[in-house]
Design an enzyme around this catalytic site. Structure first.
Site, PDB file in Angstrom:
ATOM      1  N   ARG A 159       1.599  -6.575   9.675  1.00  0.00           N
ATOM      2  CA  ARG A 159       1.549  -5.791   9.939  1.00  0.00           C
ATOM      3  C   ARG A 159       1.733  -4.697  11.303  1.00  0.00           C
ATOM      4  O   ARG A 159       2.208  -4.035  12.203  1.00  0.00           O
ATOM      5  CB  ARG A 159      -0.160  -5.828   9.979  1.00  0.00           C
ATOM      6  CG  ARG A 159      -0.516  -5.304   8.527  1.00  0.00           C
ATOM      7  CD  ARG A 159      -1.894  -6.133   8.370  1.00  0.00           C
ATOM      8  NE  ARG A 159      -2.635  -5.453   6.992  1.00  0.00           N
ATOM      9  CZ  ARG A 159      -3.546  -6.395   6.310  1.00  0.00           C
ATOM     10  NH1 ARG A 159      -4.069  -6.607   7.163  1.00  0.00           N
ATOM     11  NH2 ARG A 159      -3.833  -5.573   5.725  1.00  0.00           N
ATOM     12  N   LYS A 216       0.924  -1.029  -0.164  1.00  0.00           N
ATOM     13  CA  LYS A 216       0.109   0.339  -0.236  1.00  0.00           C
ATOM     14  C   LYS A 216       0.757   1.095   0.052  1.00  0.00           C
ATOM     15  O   LYS A 216       2.037   1.349   0.562  1.00  0.00           O
ATOM     16  CB  LYS A 216      -0.487  -0.003   1.120  1.00  0.00           C
ATOM     17  CG  LYS A 216      -1.993  -1.232   1.219  1.00  0.00           C
ATOM     18  CD  LYS A 216      -2.765  -1.349   2.513  1.00  0.00           C
ATOM     19  CE  LYS A 216      -3.953  -2.092   2.326  1.00  0.00           C
ATOM     20  NZ  LYS A 216      -4.708  -2.081   3.583  1.00  0.00           N
ATOM     21  N   HIS A 261      -1.647  -5.204   1.372  1.00  0.00           N
ATOM     22  CA  HIS A 261      -3.232  -6.137   1.381  1.00  0.00           C
ATOM     23  C   HIS A 261      -2.861  -7.269   0.673  1.00  0.00           C
ATOM     24  O   HIS A 261      -1.990  -7.842   0.290  1.00  0.00           O
ATOM     25  CB  HIS A 261      -4.104  -5.228   0.603  1.00  0.00           C
ATOM     26  CG  HIS A 261      -5.053  -6.524  -0.022  1.00  0.00           C
ATOM     27  ND1 HIS A 261      -5.974  -6.372   0.270  1.00  0.00           N
ATOM     28  CD2 HIS A 261      -5.460  -6.762  -1.484  1.00  0.00           C
ATOM     29  CE1 HIS A 261      -7.665  -7.152  -0.433  1.00  0.00           C
ATOM     30  NE2 HIS A 261      -6.354  -7.602  -0.907  1.00  0.00           N
ATOM     31  N   ASN A 293      -1.912   0.223   6.448  1.00  0.00           N
ATOM     32  CA  ASN A 293      -1.611  -1.366   7.534  1.00  0.00           C
ATOM     33  C   ASN A 293      -0.525  -1.913   6.471  1.00  0.00           C
ATOM     34  O   ASN A 293      -0.106  -2.778   6.376  1.00  0.00           O
ATOM     35  CB  ASN A 293      -2.175  -1.946   8.153  1.00  0.00           C
ATOM     36  CG  ASN A 293      -3.188  -1.827   6.748  1.00  0.00           C
ATOM     37  OD1 ASN A 293      -3.103  -2.131   5.641  1.00  0.00           O
ATOM     38  ND2 ASN A 293      -4.359  -2.886   7.288  1.00  0.00           N
ATOM     39  N   TYR A 297     -13.050  -3.187  -2.827  1.00  0.00           N
ATOM     40  CA  TYR A 297     -13.177  -2.898  -1.434  1.00  0.00           C
ATOM     41  C   TYR A 297     -14.776  -2.948  -1.471  1.00  0.00           C
ATOM     42  O   TYR A 297     -15.330  -2.002  -0.708  1.00  0.00           O
ATOM     43  CB  TYR A 297     -12.724  -1.168  -0.726  1.00  0.00           C
ATOM     44  CG  TYR A 297     -11.413  -2.262  -0.556  1.00  0.00           C
ATOM     45  CD1 TYR A 297     -10.751  -2.813  -0.023  1.00  0.00           C
ATOM     46  CD2 TYR A 297      -9.957  -0.336  -0.437  1.00  0.00           C
ATOM     47  CE1 TYR A 297      -9.648  -3.239   0.687  1.00  0.00           C
ATOM     48  CE2 TYR A 297      -9.343  -1.075   0.426  1.00  0.00           C
ATOM     49  CZ  TYR A 297      -8.253  -2.220   0.851  1.00  0.00           C
ATOM     50  OH  TYR A 297      -7.361  -2.911   0.877  1.00  0.00           O
ATOM     51  N   PHE A 354     -15.995   5.020   6.965  1.00  0.00           N
ATOM     52  CA  PHE A 354     -14.593   4.962   6.843  1.00  0.00           C
ATOM     53  C   PHE A 354     -13.787   4.873   5.479  1.00  0.00           C
ATOM     54  O   PHE A 354     -12.427   5.120   4.981  1.00  0.00           O
ATOM     55  CB  PHE A 354     -14.023   4.378   7.420  1.00  0.00           C
ATOM     56  CG  PHE A 354     -14.444   2.582   7.654  1.00  0.00           C
ATOM     57  CD1 PHE A 354     -13.169   2.388   6.594  1.00  0.00           C
ATOM     58  CD2 PHE A 354     -14.963   2.514   8.781  1.00  0.00           C
ATOM     59  CE1 PHE A 354     -13.529   0.919   6.694  1.00  0.00           C
ATOM     60  CE2 PHE A 354     -15.551   0.652   8.545  1.00  0.00           C
ATOM     61  CZ  PHE A 354     -14.540   0.304   7.189  1.00  0.00           C
ATOM     62  N   THR A 401      -5.477  -6.948  10.746  1.00  0.00           N
ATOM     63  CA  THR A 401      -6.438  -5.325   9.510  1.00  0.00           C
ATOM     64  C   THR A 401      -6.269  -4.851  10.707  1.00  0.00           C
ATOM     65  O   THR A 401      -4.749  -3.333  10.260  1.00  0.00           O
ATOM     66  CB  THR A 401      -7.331  -5.142   9.237  1.00  0.00           C
ATOM     67  OG1 THR A 401      -7.799  -6.538   9.286  1.00  0.00           O
ATOM     68  CG2 THR A 401      -7.851  -4.015   8.767  1.00  0.00           C
ATOM     69  N   ARG A 438      -1.865 -14.473   4.857  1.00  0.00           N
ATOM     70  CA  ARG A 438      -2.183 -13.921   5.739  1.00  0.00           C
ATOM     71  C   ARG A 438      -2.056 -13.836   6.931  1.00  0.00           C
ATOM     72  O   ARG A 438      -1.756 -12.689   7.878  1.00  0.00           O
ATOM     73  CB  ARG A 438      -3.885 -13.771   6.145  1.00  0.00           C
ATOM     74  CG  ARG A 438      -4.567 -14.147   4.136  1.00  0.00           C
ATOM     75  CD  ARG A 438      -5.328 -12.364   4.626  1.00  0.00           C
ATOM     76  NE  ARG A 438      -5.909 -12.628   5.717  1.00  0.00           N
ATOM     77  CZ  ARG A 438      -6.732 -10.956   5.916  1.00  0.00           C
ATOM     78  NH1 ARG A 438      -6.852 -10.646   4.566  1.00  0.00           N
ATOM     79  NH2 ARG A 438      -7.763 -10.685   6.978  1.00  0.00           N
ATOM     80  N   GLU A 447      -9.346 -11.672  -7.098  1.00  0.00           N
ATOM     81  CA  GLU A 447      -8.590  -9.947  -6.955  1.00  0.00           C
ATOM     82  C   GLU A 447      -7.172 -10.464  -7.736  1.00  0.00           C
ATOM     83  O   GLU A 447      -6.857  -9.646  -8.858  1.00  0.00           O
ATOM     84  CB  GLU A 447      -8.005 -10.123  -5.460  1.00  0.00           C
ATOM     85  CG  GLU A 447      -9.023  -9.460  -4.600  1.00  0.00           C
ATOM     86  CD  GLU A 447      -8.575  -9.567  -3.298  1.00  0.00           C
ATOM     87  OE1 GLU A 447      -7.301  -9.617  -2.722  1.00  0.00           O
ATOM     88  OE2 GLU A 447      -9.102  -9.087  -2.965  1.00  0.00           O
TER      89      GLU A 447
HETATM   90  P1  ADP Z   1      -7.803  -6.667   6.002  1.00  0.00           P
HETATM   91  O1  ADP Z   1      -7.114  -5.428   4.423  1.00  0.00           O
HETATM   92  O2  ADP Z   1      -6.843  -7.124   6.899  1.00  0.00           O
HETATM   93  O3  ADP Z   1      -8.520  -7.806   4.969  1.00  0.00           O
HETATM   94  P2  ADP Z   1     -10.326  -5.580   5.712  1.00  0.00           P
HETATM   95  O4  ADP Z   1     -10.619  -6.131   4.125  1.00  0.00           O
HETATM   96  O5  ADP Z   1     -11.852  -5.925   6.883  1.00  0.00           O
HETATM   97  O6  ADP Z   1      -9.031  -5.974   5.675  1.00  0.00           O
HETATM   98  O7  ADP Z   1     -10.174  -4.155   5.026  1.00  0.00           O
HETATM   99  C1  ADP Z   1      -9.987  -3.584   4.140  1.00  0.00           C
HETATM  100  C2  ADP Z   1      -8.478  -2.400   4.629  1.00  0.00           C
HETATM  101  O8  ADP Z   1      -9.729  -0.837   4.688  1.00  0.00           O
HETATM  102  C3  ADP Z   1      -7.837  -2.491   5.172  1.00  0.00           C
HETATM  103  O9  ADP Z   1      -6.986  -3.575   5.331  1.00  0.00           O
HETATM  104  C4  ADP Z   1      -7.718  -1.037   6.563  1.00  0.00           C
HETATM  105  O10 ADP Z   1      -7.146  -0.615   4.812  1.00  0.00           O
HETATM  106  C5  ADP Z   1      -8.952  -0.643   5.877  1.00  0.00           C
HETATM  107  N1  ADP Z   1      -9.821  -0.448   7.126  1.00  0.00           N
HETATM  108  C6  ADP Z   1     -10.186  -1.951   7.338  1.00  0.00           C
HETATM  109  N2  ADP Z   1     -11.667  -1.397   8.276  1.00  0.00           N
HETATM  110  C7  ADP Z   1     -11.521  -0.102   8.918  1.00  0.00           C
HETATM  111  C8  ADP Z   1     -12.130   0.804  10.338  1.00  0.00           C
HETATM  112  N3  ADP Z   1     -12.823  -0.230  10.242  1.00  0.00           N
HETATM  113  N4  ADP Z   1     -11.568   2.253   9.895  1.00  0.00           N
HETATM  114  C9  ADP Z   1     -10.629   2.570   8.756  1.00  0.00           C
HETATM  115  N5  ADP Z   1     -10.315   1.812   8.031  1.00  0.00           N
HETATM  116  C10 ADP Z   1     -10.426   0.606   7.712  1.00  0.00           C
END
Ligand code: ADP
Length: 163
Positions: free
Chosen positions: A110, A17, A123, A120, A57, A65, A99, A93, A134
């Site tokens: 992370r 990212k 992805h 973080n 997303y 958010f 996350t 993962r 994806e």
């Molecule tokens: P992951 O990336 O761990 O698979 P998610 O698919 O739930 O997690 O979320 C995608 C991305 O959106 C996260 O990696 C993070 O950058 C952002 N994100 C997720 N949840 C939140 C939140 N509650 N507030 C702010 N950013 C978030």
């Protein structure tokens, strides 16, 4: 036993990212995947737009958010990586961590390099179904490379390679 490597063709998508790019962590992220024994089969730098991020997303697009996430993901280019290996989706993962980075396990990317819930570093696809959507979202067929990795005979047992 002849090696056809049939069992280790699972693929996953990783994005380094914008915070990972800005903080000079591209090499560190690659190092962690390479030292694990994973095979890099696709790499490209790209700038994401709102449409791509809404698709990628989609499960978050209606969350309050999401605008912040979208803005963050467009701050600079990302590096898209396709990795291959036996049960690679789950393995990656684990290497990436949860996350919310400040609670992610030490030793994960992370956990070692981030503090934010949004910024973080990486992805990674979260399931077989997700990865199957994806990988083609970010790579055309001819951007995924099929080649022999000589170290595989030392990373896996022959039975695993042929599973
Ligand atoms: P992951 O990336 O761990 O698979 P998610 O698919 O739930 O997690 O979320 C995608 C991305 O959106 C996260 O990696 C993070 O950058 C952002 N994100 C997720 N949840 C939140 C939140 N509650 N507030 C702010 N950013 C978030």
């Amino acid at each position: 036993m002849p090696m056809n490597f049939a069992g280790i063709r699972e693929k996953t998508l990783v994005l380094i990212k914008p915070d990972g790019i800005q903080r000079g962590l591209i090499g560190e992220v690659f190092k962690r995947f390479e030292q694990k024994g994973l095979k890099v089969v696709g790499v490209k730098m790209m700038t994401l737009d709102e449409a791509k991020l809404r698709e990628h997303y989609a499960h978050l697009a209606e969350k309050p958010f999401f605008p912040g996430v979208s803005q963050f993901m467009q701050k600079s280019p990302v590096v898209a990586v396709c990795l291959e290996g036996l049960e690679v989706i789950a393995a990656v993962r684990k290497i990436v961590g949860i996350t919310k980075a400040r609670e992610a396990e030490a030793g994960s990317i992370r956990g070692d390099f981030a503090m934010s819930l949004t910024c973080n570093v990486v992805h990674a696809s979260d399931s077989v179904e997700t990865a199957m959507k994806e990988v083609p979202r970010f790579f055309k067929e001819d951007e995924i490379h099929d080649y022999l990795k000589s170290e595989y005979e030392n990373v896996y047992l022959a039975e695993e390679l042929n599973a």
